[in-house]
Design an enzyme around this catalytic site. Structure first.
Site, PDB file in Angstrom:
ATOM      1  N   LEU A  10      22.367  44.575  45.997  1.00  0.00           N
ATOM      2  CA  LEU A  10      22.182  46.001  45.858  1.00  0.00           C
ATOM      3  C   LEU A  10      23.259  46.965  45.550  1.00  0.00           C
ATOM      4  O   LEU A  10      23.404  47.708  46.036  1.00  0.00           O
ATOM      5  CB  LEU A  10      21.433  46.467  47.052  1.00  0.00           C
ATOM      6  CG  LEU A  10      19.983  45.663  47.227  1.00  0.00           C
ATOM      7  CD1 LEU A  10      19.208  46.273  48.683  1.00  0.00           C
ATOM      8  CD2 LEU A  10      18.930  46.065  46.213  1.00  0.00           C
ATOM      9  N   VAL A  12      25.376  48.823  42.280  1.00  0.00           N
ATOM     10  CA  VAL A  12      24.802  50.014  41.515  1.00  0.00           C
ATOM     11  C   VAL A  12      23.883  49.594  40.522  1.00  0.00           C
ATOM     12  O   VAL A  12      22.691  50.097  40.246  1.00  0.00           O
ATOM     13  CB  VAL A  12      25.923  50.901  41.032  1.00  0.00           C
ATOM     14  CG1 VAL A  12      26.953  49.960  40.078  1.00  0.00           C
ATOM     15  CG2 VAL A  12      25.292  52.115  40.257  1.00  0.00           C
ATOM     16  N   ARG A  33      22.794  40.388  50.580  1.00  0.00           N
ATOM     17  CA  ARG A  33      23.208  39.525  51.753  1.00  0.00           C
ATOM     18  C   ARG A  33      23.791  40.347  53.067  1.00  0.00           C
ATOM     19  O   ARG A  33      23.434  39.819  54.040  1.00  0.00           O
ATOM     20  CB  ARG A  33      24.644  38.777  51.199  1.00  0.00           C
ATOM     21  CG  ARG A  33      25.167  37.822  52.082  1.00  0.00           C
ATOM     22  CD  ARG A  33      25.701  36.578  51.304  1.00  0.00           C
ATOM     23  NE  ARG A  33      26.721  37.240  50.376  1.00  0.00           N
ATOM     24  CZ  ARG A  33      27.793  36.188  49.703  1.00  0.00           C
ATOM     25  NH1 ARG A  33      27.422  34.846  50.093  1.00  0.00           N
ATOM     26  NH2 ARG A  33      28.458  36.677  48.858  1.00  0.00           N
ATOM     27  N   ASN A 102      27.568  39.569  34.303  1.00  0.00           N
ATOM     28  CA  ASN A 102      28.709  39.390  33.234  1.00  0.00           C
ATOM     29  C   ASN A 102      29.249  37.703  33.571  1.00  0.00           C
ATOM     30  O   ASN A 102      30.480  37.668  33.636  1.00  0.00           O
ATOM     31  CB  ASN A 102      29.703  40.073  33.117  1.00  0.00           C
ATOM     32  CG  ASN A 102      29.491  41.190  32.245  1.00  0.00           C
ATOM     33  OD1 ASN A 102      28.683  41.118  31.437  1.00  0.00           O
ATOM     34  ND2 ASN A 102      30.053  42.234  32.335  1.00  0.00           N
ATOM     35  N   SER A 128      23.335  45.331  29.688  1.00  0.00           N
ATOM     36  CA  SER A 128      24.406  46.234  29.349  1.00  0.00           C
ATOM     37  C   SER A 128      23.756  47.426  29.223  1.00  0.00           C
ATOM     38  O   SER A 128      22.616  47.857  29.129  1.00  0.00           O
ATOM     39  CB  SER A 128      24.792  45.857  27.757  1.00  0.00           C
ATOM     40  OG  SER A 128      25.829  47.127  27.473  1.00  0.00           O
ATOM     41  N   GLY A 130      25.527  50.072  31.754  1.00  0.00           N
ATOM     42  CA  GLY A 130      25.977  50.594  33.018  1.00  0.00           C
ATOM     43  C   GLY A 130      24.919  51.425  33.917  1.00  0.00           C
ATOM     44  O   GLY A 130      23.822  50.870  33.882  1.00  0.00           O
ATOM     45  N   LYS A 183      26.260  38.599  25.196  1.00  0.00           N
ATOM     46  CA  LYS A 183      26.698  39.440  25.799  1.00  0.00           C
ATOM     47  C   LYS A 183      28.177  39.498  25.888  1.00  0.00           C
ATOM     48  O   LYS A 183      28.955  40.861  25.792  1.00  0.00           O
ATOM     49  CB  LYS A 183      26.150  39.494  27.580  1.00  0.00           C
ATOM     50  CG  LYS A 183      26.621  40.505  28.389  1.00  0.00           C
ATOM     51  CD  LYS A 183      26.419  41.902  27.811  1.00  0.00           C
ATOM     52  CE  LYS A 183      26.818  43.106  28.776  1.00  0.00           C
ATOM     53  NZ  LYS A 183      27.834  43.019  29.539  1.00  0.00           N
ATOM     54  N   HIS A 186      29.239  40.991  22.667  1.00  0.00           N
ATOM     55  CA  HIS A 186      29.142  42.653  22.885  1.00  0.00           C
ATOM     56  C   HIS A 186      30.405  43.346  23.673  1.00  0.00           C
ATOM     57  O   HIS A 186      30.742  44.102  23.023  1.00  0.00           O
ATOM     58  CB  HIS A 186      27.566  42.933  23.576  1.00  0.00           C
ATOM     59  CG  HIS A 186      27.455  44.168  24.134  1.00  0.00           C
ATOM     60  ND1 HIS A 186      28.199  44.496  25.255  1.00  0.00           N
ATOM     61  CD2 HIS A 186      26.730  45.116  23.603  1.00  0.00           C
ATOM     62  CE1 HIS A 186      28.111  45.863  25.374  1.00  0.00           C
ATOM     63  NE2 HIS A 186      27.056  46.398  24.621  1.00  0.00           N
ATOM     64  N   ASN A 187      30.793  42.716  24.631  1.00  0.00           N
ATOM     65  CA  ASN A 187      31.774  42.977  25.347  1.00  0.00           C
ATOM     66  C   ASN A 187      33.001  43.156  24.487  1.00  0.00           C
ATOM     67  O   ASN A 187      33.654  44.207  24.446  1.00  0.00           O
ATOM     68  CB  ASN A 187      31.910  42.676  26.604  1.00  0.00           C
ATOM     69  CG  ASN A 187      31.086  43.081  27.719  1.00  0.00           C
ATOM     70  OD1 ASN A 187      29.912  43.414  27.470  1.00  0.00           O
ATOM     71  ND2 ASN A 187      31.521  43.007  29.109  1.00  0.00           N
ATOM     72  N   GLU A 190      32.710  46.089  22.242  1.00  0.00           N
ATOM     73  CA  GLU A 190      32.938  47.217  22.839  1.00  0.00           C
ATOM     74  C   GLU A 190      34.574  47.470  23.135  1.00  0.00           C
ATOM     75  O   GLU A 190      34.849  48.605  22.979  1.00  0.00           O
ATOM     76  CB  GLU A 190      32.334  46.928  24.268  1.00  0.00           C
ATOM     77  CG  GLU A 190      32.679  48.216  25.488  1.00  0.00           C
ATOM     78  CD  GLU A 190      31.856  47.550  26.911  1.00  0.00           C
ATOM     79  OE1 GLU A 190      30.754  47.322  26.919  1.00  0.00           O
ATOM     80  OE2 GLU A 190      32.729  47.638  27.867  1.00  0.00           O
ATOM     81  N   ARG A 445      54.502  22.237   5.808  1.00  0.00           N
ATOM     82  CA  ARG A 445      53.867  21.270   6.716  1.00  0.00           C
ATOM     83  C   ARG A 445      54.504  19.816   6.076  1.00  0.00           C
ATOM     84  O   ARG A 445      54.664  18.853   6.825  1.00  0.00           O
ATOM     85  CB  ARG A 445      52.815  21.490   6.672  1.00  0.00           C
ATOM     86  CG  ARG A 445      52.354  22.744   7.754  1.00  0.00           C
ATOM     87  CD  ARG A 445      50.931  22.910   7.879  1.00  0.00           C
ATOM     88  NE  ARG A 445      50.188  22.273   8.995  1.00  0.00           N
ATOM     89  CZ  ARG A 445      49.222  21.064   8.440  1.00  0.00           C
ATOM     90  NH1 ARG A 445      48.702  20.904   7.297  1.00  0.00           N
ATOM     91  NH2 ARG A 445      48.668  20.304   9.266  1.00  0.00           N
TER      92      ARG A 445
HETATM   93  C1  6PG Z   1      28.204  47.049  29.787  1.00  0.00           C
HETATM   94  C2  6PG Z   1      29.587  46.598  29.961  1.00  0.00           C
HETATM   95  C3  6PG Z   1      29.976  46.152  31.309  1.00  0.00           C
HETATM   96  C4  6PG Z   1      31.449  45.979  31.414  1.00  0.00           C
HETATM   97  C5  6PG Z   1      32.319  47.096  31.745  1.00  0.00           C
HETATM   98  C6  6PG Z   1      33.696  46.841  31.909  1.00  0.00           C
HETATM   99  O1  6PG Z   1      27.682  46.324  28.788  1.00  0.00           O
HETATM  100  O2  6PG Z   1      27.411  47.745  30.366  1.00  0.00           O
HETATM  101  O3  6PG Z   1      30.153  45.847  28.970  1.00  0.00           O
HETATM  102  O4  6PG Z   1      29.275  44.940  31.390  1.00  0.00           O
HETATM  103  O5  6PG Z   1      31.492  45.203  32.697  1.00  0.00           O
HETATM  104  O6  6PG Z   1      32.264  47.818  30.292  1.00  0.00           O
HETATM  105  O7  6PG Z   1      34.388  46.129  31.362  1.00  0.00           O
HETATM  106  P1  6PG Z   1      35.994  46.036  31.179  1.00  0.00           P
HETATM  107  O8  6PG Z   1      36.326  46.165  32.676  1.00  0.00           O
HETATM  108  O9  6PG Z   1      36.524  44.588  30.948  1.00  0.00           O
HETATM  109  O10 6PG Z   1      36.665  46.927  30.613  1.00  0.00           O
END
Ligand code: 6PG
Length: 482
Positions: A10, A12, A33, A102, A128, A130, A183, A186-187, A190, A445
């Site tokens: 639980l 965020v 927990r 993640n 993803s 937030g 994912k 994706h990060n 990001e 080489r």
């Molecule tokens: C998402 C984000 C998330 C990630 C943060 C922090 O898709 O909602 O990717 O999963 O944990 O953005 O990532 P860093 O701490 O590595 O910047």
């Protein structure tokens, strides 16, 4: 009536996903927990909803409809294994465990296989967006045991973000750890997007001396172009934010970037598979360099290498920067999809690249209009090896090239570090060059290690060795790859 799904954790993301599921008519059983957190949640954010609490794992399992679906929203790593170990004896064959954290995808590969042996279907789902995404519509990237998908699909597709056309930003990615792999990429993307935007901001602020108000309106304008995206939008907000003294808060934030590791995993994966994911990897290193704050402060005082102002018409430079950002972003996504393709082929995941773009179109951190075009590109040509070859993206790259070159050249001239914009340009320069100097490298080489080379006038796969000095032997080294 029994619960449709149980959610463990639980924090965020867990709380917001539960509230989102509840909004869509699913009955959720919540567990944590530290059980006191369950009551806190039920009497707080979940008050007045259909959400029910569980006092133990057994109690959670007892309250779920069969096949049971239990989603873990806990810290990736050992905690996931601990919960799996505690849950398995309580579950029946055909029940489903979902990991929404993640997680590094090899862990998901391992868990899917191990749990299948025990009759439990395991799903690794990238989530993803937030806090807000989780609450009102995240992007969800599920993969793992395909038999679990029909049971999980109605819940996930209901709570996921939707595109303008009403399509859910959630679809089955593939078997094993495919969902967590996507994912992870994706990060990585990001990280690249964030670094590119930061480089544009740096050029405007240090090179052009543009004020925060002006930068805010520039990013707001950019958000109405092909750059329309969540990260550009929040950048404008950040630039407009003033603290209690009425000053831009962003300037009071220490310039040492944190990272939790997903970008690093993406870079490591690319190195392991020989994919030139230069931009994302550079964005990880840019964070590493930023964290050497004390060393940088010391070095700035020792070197006569201060950033020089950029001369010329500001509005022209700003537009050139927009083009450099757009073109670099195309390269970043193109490289990301090269890595996804490699993983798909190597693992037999049969990933649908258009669907991946669709899942990222809304809800997630890298959501943008641009992903709609990426989806179109892969729908038209699923075998597209490099996104920059799609006619839409090729035209943009060609159009932006002169301005992009100008920006990168200027950044070198005035001493502004722009690792990602320059690495993207270097990549395109290399990718569009039929003959690179790797012939020299191969000669070296062979010269020092008899590593052999292929010839331009002979078929591929035939290897030659030359005794370059007359002193070495004619025996060539074995051809093995590490
Ligand atoms: C998402 C984000 C998330 C990630 C943060 C922090 O898709 O909602 O990717 O999963 O944990 O953005 O990532 P860093 O701490 O590595 O910047």
């Amino acid at each position: 009536m029994k619960g449709d799904i149980g959610v463990i954790g639980l924090a965020v993301m867990g709380q917001n996903l539960i509230l989102n599921m509840n909004d869509h008519g699913f009955k959720v059983v919540a567990y944590n927990r530290t059980v006191a957190k369950v009551d806190e949640f039920l009497n707080g954010a979940a008050k007045g909803s259909n959400i029910v609490g569980a006092t133990s794992l057994q109690n959670l399992v007892d309250q779920l409809e069969s096949p049971r679906k239990v989603m873990l929203m806990v810290r990736a790593g050992e905690v996931v294994d601990q919960f799996i170990d505690s849950l398995v004896p309580l579950l029946d064959e055909g029940d489903i465990i979902i990991d929404g954290g993640n997680t590094n995808y090899p862990d998901t590969n391992r868990r899917v296989a191990a749990l299948r042996e025990k009759g439990i279907r395991f799903v690794g789902a990238g989530v993803s967006g937030g806090e807000e995404g989780a609450r009102f519509g995240p992007s969800i990237m599920p993969g793992g045991d395909p038999e679990a998908w029909p049971h999980v699909k109605p819940i996930f597709q209901a709570i996921a973000a939707k595109t303008d056309k009403g399509e859910a930003c959630c679809d089955w990615v593939g078997s094993e750890g495919a969902g967590h792999f996507v994912k992870m990429v994706h990060n990585g993307i990001e990280y690249g997007d964030m670094q590119l935007i930061s480089e544009a901001y740096h050029f405007m602020k240090e090179g052009l001396g543009i004020s925060h108000d002006e930068m805010q309106s520039i990013f707001t304008d950019w958000n109405k172009t092909e750059l329309d995206s969540y990260l550009v939008e929040i950048t404008a907000d950040i630039l407009g934010y003033r603290d209690q003294e009425g000053e831009p808060l962003v300037e009071k934030i220490l310039d040492a970037a944190g990272q939790k590791g997903t970008g690093k995993w993406t870079g490591i994966n690319a190195l392991e598979h020989g994919i030139p994911l230069t931009l994302i990897t550079d964005s990880v290193f840019a964070r590493c360099l930023s964290s050497l704050k004390e060393q940088r402060v010391e070095a700035e005082a020792l070197f006569d290498n201060a950033i020089q102002p950029v001369d010329g018409e500001k509005s022209e430079w700003v537009d050139a920067l927009r083009q450099a950002l757009l073109a670099s972003k195309i390269i970043s996504y193109a490289q990301g999809f090269m890595l996804i393709r490699q993983a798909s082929e190597e693992n037999d995941w049969s990933l649908n690249y258009g669907n991946v773009a669709l899942m990222w179109r809304g809800g997630c951190i890298i959501r943008s209009a641009f992903l709609g075009n990426i989806r179109d590109a892969f729908e038209t040509n699923p075998d597209l090896a490099f996104l920059g070859l799609d006619p839409y993206f090729k035209a943009i790259l060609e159009q932006c090239l002169p301005a992009w070159r100008k920006v990168v050249a200027k950044s070198f001239e005035v001493g502004l570090p722009m690792p990602c914009m320059s690495s993207a340009l270097t990549f395109l320069n290399g990718y569009t060059t039929a003959r690179l100097p790797a012939n020299m490298l191969q000669a070296q080489r062979d010269y020092f290690g008899a590593h052999t080379y292929e010839r331009t006038d002979k078929p591929r796969g035939e290897f030659f060795h030359t005794n370059w000095t007359g002193k070495g032997g004619d025996i060539s080294s074995t051809t093995y790859d590490v």
